[in-house]
Design a protein around this motif. Sequence first.
Motif, short mmCIF file in Angstrom:
data_model
loop_
_atom_site.label_atom_id
_atom_site.label_comp_id
_atom_site.label_asym_id
_atom_site.label_seq_id
_atom_site.Cartn_x
_atom_site.Cartn_y
_atom_site.Cartn_z
N ASP A 86 40.43 35.69 49.68
CA ASP A 86 39.89 34.52 48.97
C ASP A 86 38.97 34.97 47.82
OD1 ASP A 86 41.19 32.67 50.52
OD2 ASP A 86 39.53 32.36 51.92
N ASP A 87 38.20 36.03 48.06
CA ASP A 87 37.35 36.57 46.99
C ASP A 87 38.21 37.06 45.83
OD1 ASP A 87 34.91 36.17 48.37
OD2 ASP A 87 35.24 38.01 49.52
N TYR A 88 39.28 37.77 46.18
CA TYR A 88 40.17 38.28 45.13
C TYR A 88 40.80 37.12 44.36
CZ TYR A 88 44.30 40.01 42.82
OH TYR A 88 45.26 40.26 41.87
N ASN A 89 41.30 36.14 45.09
CA ASN A 89 41.98 35.00 44.43
C ASN A 89 41.03 34.23 43.52
OD1 ASN A 89 44.51 35.48 45.60
ND2 ASN A 89 43.98 34.33 47.44
N ALA A 90 39.74 34.22 43.85
CA ALA A 90 38.76 33.51 43.02
C ALA A 90 38.60 34.20 41.67
CB ALA A 90 37.42 33.44 43.73
N LEU A 91 38.79 35.53 41.62
CA LEU A 91 38.58 36.27 40.38
C LEU A 91 39.90 36.69 39.71
CD1 LEU A 91 35.64 38.52 41.61
CD2 LEU A 91 35.50 36.68 39.93
N ALA A 92 41.00 36.58 40.42
CA ALA A 92 42.31 37.03 39.89
C ALA A 92 42.66 36.41 38.54
CB ALA A 92 43.41 36.76 40.91
N PRO A 93 42.36 35.13 38.28
CA PRO A 93 42.72 34.56 36.97
C PRO A 93 42.09 35.27 35.78
CG PRO A 93 42.22 32.81 38.54
CD PRO A 93 41.83 34.10 39.19
N PHE A 94 41.05 36.07 36.03
CA PHE A 94 40.39 36.78 34.93
C PHE A 94 41.00 38.16 34.68
CE2 PHE A 94 37.10 33.97 36.81
CZ PHE A 94 36.94 33.13 35.72
N HIS A 95 42.08 38.48 35.40
CA HIS A 95 42.77 39.76 35.17
C HIS A 95 43.99 39.52 34.30
CE1 HIS A 95 44.92 43.53 35.99
NE2 HIS A 95 43.73 44.02 36.31
N TYR A 96 44.22 40.46 33.38
CA TYR A 96 45.30 40.27 32.41
C TYR A 96 46.69 40.30 33.03
CZ TYR A 96 45.12 45.42 32.66
OH TYR A 96 45.10 46.72 33.10
N MET A 97 46.82 40.84 34.27
CA MET A 97 48.13 40.90 34.91
C MET A 97 48.26 39.90 36.06
SD MET A 97 50.16 43.04 33.44
CE MET A 97 51.38 43.59 34.64
N ASP A 98 47.38 38.95 36.13
CA ASP A 98 47.44 37.99 37.23
C ASP A 98 48.70 37.14 37.15
OD1 ASP A 98 46.54 36.31 39.43
OD2 ASP A 98 46.20 34.78 37.90
N ASN A 99 49.39 37.03 38.28
CA ASN A 99 50.59 36.17 38.32
C ASN A 99 50.52 35.16 39.47
OD1 ASN A 99 51.11 37.69 40.61
ND2 ASN A 99 52.65 38.97 39.63
N GLY A 100 49.33 35.02 40.05
CA GLY A 100 49.15 34.05 41.11
C GLY A 100 49.67 34.48 42.46
N SER A 101 50.05 35.76 42.60
CA SER A 101 50.61 36.24 43.86
C SER A 101 49.91 37.53 44.29
CB SER A 101 52.11 36.49 43.70
OG SER A 101 52.64 37.13 44.85
N THR A 102 49.79 37.70 45.61
CA THR A 102 49.23 38.95 46.16
C THR A 102 50.31 39.77 46.85
OG1 THR A 102 48.63 37.84 48.23
CG2 THR A 102 46.97 37.88 46.49
N LYS A 103 51.56 39.33 46.73
CA LYS A 103 52.67 39.96 47.45
C LYS A 103 52.80 41.45 47.13
CE LYS A 103 56.81 38.80 46.15
NZ LYS A 103 58.05 38.03 45.92
N GLU A 104 52.54 41.82 45.86
CA GLU A 104 52.73 43.21 45.47
C GLU A 104 51.70 44.15 46.09
OE1 GLU A 104 51.50 43.88 41.23
OE2 GLU A 104 51.11 41.72 41.30
N PHE A 105 50.60 43.60 46.63
CA PHE A 105 49.54 44.45 47.17
C PHE A 105 49.51 44.52 48.70
CE2 PHE A 105 47.54 42.73 43.18
CZ PHE A 105 47.63 43.91 42.46
#
Length: 475
Positions: free
Chosen positions: A228-247
């Motif tokens: 949840d912490d990651y998802n809160a800040l993910a939109p500020f990353h240039y490679m954000d695609n709304g998914s955590t599947k790759e990690f």
Amino acid sequence: LTVKQEQHNTQRAQEVSRLFGCPRYQEHYGEILIHDAITFPVTGIVFVTGTSGSGKTSLLNTVFKTIPNTQMLEEFSNIEVSLVDAFCDEFKWSVAQCLRWLGCFGLAEARVYLTSFRYLSEGQKYRARLARLLAKNPSCVVIDEFLSVLDRQTARVVAFQFQKLCRMHGIAAIIASSHNDLIEPLGVDSLVLIHLNRKIDIKHFKDKKLSPCLSELNSLTVQEGTWDDYNALAPFHYMDNGSTKEFTSVVDQIRVIRLQEQPIAVLLSGRPFPNILEKIPLFERINKSIIVRYRTIVHPSFRGIGLTKLLEPKLTSFTRVILAFSAMGKHFPFHLASGYKKIVHSRVRRLPEHDQLEKLLLSISCGNSPELHQSVFADRFIKNLNQQQLQQLDPVIRSILVQENLDYLLFLAKLIGKDIDSKTSLKYKRFFLSLLDPNKAPLQGCHLSEALHFPMEAFVKIVQGTYALAISPSM
């Protein structure tokens, strides 16, 4: 100070004039500031404060007219081009210079770089104007309502960065604001206080200088984080695609920095390969010896103040190396400040198949579109291909992935001091071929996004041993 006002002859103005018994035209607005003469400081950071209407603006206007070679904030002349184009064109900068400079004003976001001034938020526009003002390298700047359009937390961070740049470049700054919370991060040299009765007091801190600081950094907490912490800040990353599947198959640590319970920075880190591959001894050894920093995100309001130094993965007794890849690292090598070293790595190599893939994509009227680097967009692209296009792309993509995975494995093995001979290397190549067998793994968007050439900077921190330093540094 005499101010002539425009005469208003409307019916409403006449009604107000009769109501209060005052003339519609005032040749003398009155003494704005009750002071016969003041010695006004014009070096360092001068902070003018007082309540609204106390005369801060009038004082700054007088200072601006009196002090030569002084500049104020101006509007952008070309508001239609991207921010990076506007700065590079005006100051004849390289892209690298532009990105680094804008980053000092909390504008270090890929989407912001590519947005024209017209479509920036009001806070972003203000910071862009501030960046442009200091980029002119004036001897003195005069700024009214300093950072008033920003939220207070962002304003304090930008103020801290502002004073660093002014002092670094020898720029005197005379700034006015009713927000006294900026005095601390600015570390002002002189404080000009305009009282309610409009008298002026000037305090100089030459002998007892106020050191610029951000006291809120003392209340930061660094702890284990959540998705949840990651998802809160993910939109500020240039490679954000709304998914955590790759990690999910490789990330086993989430570290977060909180300010008043709110996440302001996060780090994802973990093993180089999914643990399912640890049945093979080399993969097991690599996973135990190396921790990979997969993603570091700092909220834009807090960038440039050293938070990444606080974000380090937890080590085990087996950890030998911490490895980080970063596209932004080319222009913002923030890892260096935390004891990392820049190195040459396998992912910078461009294969002949990369050219072949780009030609095929171009024939489909796509080219090496930046969106395809994100698996969500690549998935849509793959699903819209016809059978013939899939048959053309499939073998090229798999060939790239096999070679890149092999190169990555050899690179990691060398990091932990293990050289792989050509015979063993061939064995691992066959292993990757089997993993990417079309009968086992149908072509997906993630395959395409990973196969596109996307060179990144690599950084390593040696935890135990020194053998990894034998890899040539890319300086």
